[in-house]
Design a protein around this motif. Structure first.
Motif, PDB file in Angstrom:
ATOM      1  N   HIS A   1      -2.004  -1.894   8.182  1.00 30.37           N
ATOM      2  CA  HIS A   1      -2.326  -3.087   7.405  1.00 30.37           C
ATOM      3  C   HIS A   1      -3.340  -2.765   6.310  1.00 30.37           C
ATOM      4  O   HIS A   1      -3.179  -3.172   5.143  1.00 30.37           O
ATOM      5  CB  HIS A   1      -2.852  -4.173   8.337  1.00 30.37           C
ATOM      6  N   ASP A   2      -4.369  -2.014   6.657  1.00 33.23           N
ATOM      7  CA  ASP A   2      -5.412  -1.679   5.677  1.00 33.23           C
ATOM      8  C   ASP A   2      -4.858  -0.780   4.580  1.00 33.23           C
ATOM      9  O   ASP A   2      -5.200  -0.938   3.398  1.00 33.23           O
ATOM     10  CB  ASP A   2      -6.589  -0.994   6.371  1.00 33.23           C
ATOM     11  N   ARG A   3      -4.014   0.155   4.953  1.00 31.14           N
ATOM     12  CA  ARG A   3      -3.417   1.039   3.944  1.00 31.14           C
ATOM     13  C   ARG A   3      -2.545   0.239   2.984  1.00 31.14           C
ATOM     14  O   ARG A   3      -2.593   0.423   1.762  1.00 31.14           O
ATOM     15  CB  ARG A   3      -2.581   2.122   4.629  1.00 31.14           C
ATOM     16  N   ALA A   4      -1.738  -0.662   3.543  1.00 30.07           N
ATOM     17  CA  ALA A   4      -0.832  -1.452   2.703  1.00 30.07           C
ATOM     18  C   ALA A   4      -1.594  -2.377   1.765  1.00 30.07           C
ATOM     19  O   ALA A   4      -1.213  -2.548   0.603  1.00 30.07           O
ATOM     20  CB  ALA A   4       0.123  -2.256   3.584  1.00 30.07           C
ATOM     21  N   ARG A   5      -2.682  -2.962   2.250  1.00 29.97           N
ATOM     22  CA  ARG A   5      -3.468  -3.871   1.401  1.00 29.97           C
ATOM     23  C   ARG A   5      -4.017  -3.139   0.185  1.00 29.97           C
ATOM     24  O   ARG A   5      -4.152  -3.725  -0.905  1.00 29.97           O
ATOM     25  CB  ARG A   5      -4.616  -4.468   2.212  1.00 29.97           C
ATOM     26  N   ALA A   6      -4.343  -1.873   0.347  1.00 32.47           N
ATOM     27  CA  ALA A   6      -4.865  -1.097  -0.772  1.00 32.47           C
ATOM     28  C   ALA A   6      -3.790  -0.769  -1.802  1.00 32.47           C
ATOM     29  O   ALA A   6      -4.091  -0.440  -2.949  1.00 32.47           O
ATOM     30  CB  ALA A   6      -5.505   0.184  -0.258  1.00 32.47           C
ATOM     31  N   LEU A   7      -2.526  -0.831  -1.367  1.00 28.53           N
ATOM     32  CA  LEU A   7      -1.429  -0.453  -2.250  1.00 28.53           C
ATOM     33  C   LEU A   7      -0.694  -1.630  -2.871  1.00 28.53           C
ATOM     34  O   LEU A   7      -0.023  -1.475  -3.892  1.00 28.53           O
ATOM     35  CB  LEU A   7      -0.397   0.389  -1.451  1.00 28.53           C
ATOM     36  N   VAL A   8      -0.800  -2.790  -2.227  1.00 27.67           N
ATOM     37  CA  VAL A   8       0.016  -3.923  -2.646  1.00 27.67           C
ATOM     38  C   VAL A   8      -0.377  -4.381  -4.042  1.00 27.67           C
ATOM     39  O   VAL A   8      -1.547  -4.282  -4.451  1.00 27.67           O
ATOM     40  CB  VAL A   8      -0.096  -5.079  -1.624  1.00 27.67           C
ATOM     41  N   ARG A   9       0.606  -4.859  -4.796  1.00 30.55           N
ATOM     42  CA  ARG A   9       0.357  -5.344  -6.146  1.00 30.55           C
ATOM     43  C   ARG A   9       0.741  -6.822  -6.236  1.00 30.55           C
ATOM     44  O   ARG A   9       1.638  -7.269  -5.516  1.00 30.55           O
ATOM     45  CB  ARG A   9       1.140  -4.522  -7.171  1.00 30.55           C
TER      46      ARG A   9
END
Length: 351
Positions: A338-346
Motif C-alpha cells: 500500500h505504501d509503495r503504491a501510494r508513492a507511485l499513484v498519479r
C-alpha cells in the motif's frame, strides 16, 4: 475526409468531447455490413491535392507501427493525441489526393489501421464514445479498401470493448460478425477471432460455446506456431489470456489464475502496458482465492512497470487494488504494498 478531420480534432481538444456523450454502443448500431461497404467510392472524396504514391502509404504504415509500439510500451495517453494530429494534418490530405487505384486502396487500408489503433487507445483511456466513432470510421475505410483483415480486426476490437464493459451479448454479436467476415482466415487470424468469441460466449454464460471456441483457438494457434512465430500479432500469451478470461467467467478461478500466469510467462517484454494490467488482474483473482500474500507479490510485479505506463486502464487497476486492500491494511505485507503504491499513484487526468 472532413469527418475524419473533425474526429481527430475532437480527440486533440478535450473540450469538444462532450458531443460524444451519446448512449453506450449507440454509434455501433450504424456499423455497415461488409457487402454494403466494399468498394464504396464515396468513402473517400477525390480531392485536388498533390498525387500520392506507395511511398506515402509506406510512411503512414510506418507511423502507425511506431505509435503502436509506443502504446504497447508506454500506454496511449501521449501516443493517441500524436496519432490524431497525424490523421488531421497528414492522412486526411493523402486521402483527398489524386492516386492510382492501387495506391488509393492501400492508403485507405493504412488509414483504417491507424483509425483502429487510435480507437483502441481511446478505449484504454475510457473514452468509449470516441473510440466507437474511430472504429466505425475504420470499418468504412477498410470496406472501401476491400481489406478483410482490418475490417475483421476492427469488429473484434469492438467486441473486446463490449465484453470488457460487461455487454456479453453485444460482444458475441460483434465477435461472430468478425469471424463471418473472414471465411478464408489463416490459422493465426482464426485463433485471434475464436479466442474473442470464446470470451464473449463465456460472458453470456454459454459454457458449451465458450469451450468450443477455445478449442478452435488452441488448435488454430498450434497450426500457426508450427509455421513460425509472428511477433506483434496474436500469440500464445494472448491465447492464454483468453483461456484465463473464459475460465474465470465460467467460475474456475484457480484455472483462470494459472492461465494468466502462463500468459505472463510467455509475454514479450515490449508489451509493458498489457503486463501491468494483466498482472494486476491476476492479483485480484489470487486475492479472490484468499491468497493474500501471493496477490501482494503479483501486485508488486505490476508496480515495477506501472510508473512507465500512461494508461487509463492501468490506473483503474491500481485504484481497484487500493479498494481491495483496505480490509487488510493491518497486515504488514499489505501495508508495504500500500505504501509503495501510494508513492507511485498519479491523479486522474482531466478529460
Amino acid at each position: 475526409m472532413e469527418g475524419l478531420v473533425d474526429l481527430g480534432r475532437q480527440d486533440m481538444d478535450p473540450s469538444r468531447r462532450s458531443v460524444l456523450g451519446a448512449g453506450l454502443f449507440s454509434v455501433a448500431l450504424t456499423i455497415p455490413g461488409w457487402p454494403d461497404v466494399i468498394g464504396r467510392a464515396e468513402a473517400v472524396e477525390a480531392g485536388r491535392a498533390a498525387r500520392v504514391g506507395m511511398g506515402d502509404v509506406d510512411m503512414v504504415v510506418a507511423m502507425t507501427e511506431r505509435v503502436s509500439e509506443l502504446d504497447d510500451q508506454f500506454g496511449g495517453r501521449h501516443a493517441r493525441p500524436m496519432a490524431a494530429a497525424f490523421m488531421v494534418n497528414t492522412v486526411a490530405a493523402y486521402l483527398r489526393a489524386d492516386a492510382s487505384a492501387e495506391v488509393r486502396r492501400a492508403m485507405l487500408s493504412a488509414a483504417s489501421d491507424l483509425l483502429y489503433l487510435t480507437g483502441y487507445m481511446a478505449v484504454d483511456e475510457g473514452l468509449h464514445g470516441l473510440a466507437q466513432r474511430y472504429y466505425v470510421k475504420a470499418l468504412e475505410l477498410a470496406g472501401a479498401a476491400e481489406d478483410h483483415l482490418t475490417y475483421c480486426t476492427v469488429l473484434r476490437g469492438m467486441s473486446v470493448q463490449a465484453v470488457d464493459l460487461g455487454h456479453g451479448g453485444r460482444a458475441l454479436e460483434l465477435a461472430d460478425a468478425a469471424a463471418a467476415a473472414a471465411p478464408a482466415a489463416g490459422p493465426r487470424m482464426r485463433a485471434f477471432l475464436a479466442g474473442q468469441q470464446g470470451h464473449a460466449a463465456a460472458k453470456t454464460g454459454d459454457r458449451t460455446a465458450a469451450l468450443r471456441y477455445l478449442r478452435e483457438a488452441e488448435a488454430a494457434m498450434d497450426r500457426a506456431e508450427a509455421r513460425g512465430r509472428a511477433f506483434g500479432s496474436y500469440d500464445p500469451a494472448s491465447l492464454n489470456y483468453h483461456v484465463g478470461q473464459v475460465r474465470y467467467e465460467l467460475g474456475d478461478v484457480p484455472g483462470a489464475v494459472e492461465a494468466m500466469r502462463q500468459s505472463d510467462k510467455v509475454r514479450y517484454s515490449v508489451y509493458r502496458r498489457a503486463r501491468v494490467r494483466h498482472r494486476a488482474l491476476m492479483a485480484e483473482r489470487q486475492l479472490e482465492l484468499g491468497h493474500l500474500e501471493a496477490a501482494c507479490a503479483t501486485w508488486h510485479q505490476a508496480l515495477d512497470d506501472y510508473p512507465m505506463v500512461q494508461s487509463g486502464r492501468a490506473d483503474e487497476r491500481v485504484r481497484t487494488m487500493f479498494g481491495l486492500l483496505r480490509p487488510h491494511v493491518r497486515n504488514a505485507v499489505v501495508r508495504d504494498l500500500h505504501d509503495r503504491a501510494r508513492a507511485l499513484v498519479r491523479p486522474a487526468p482531466g478529460r
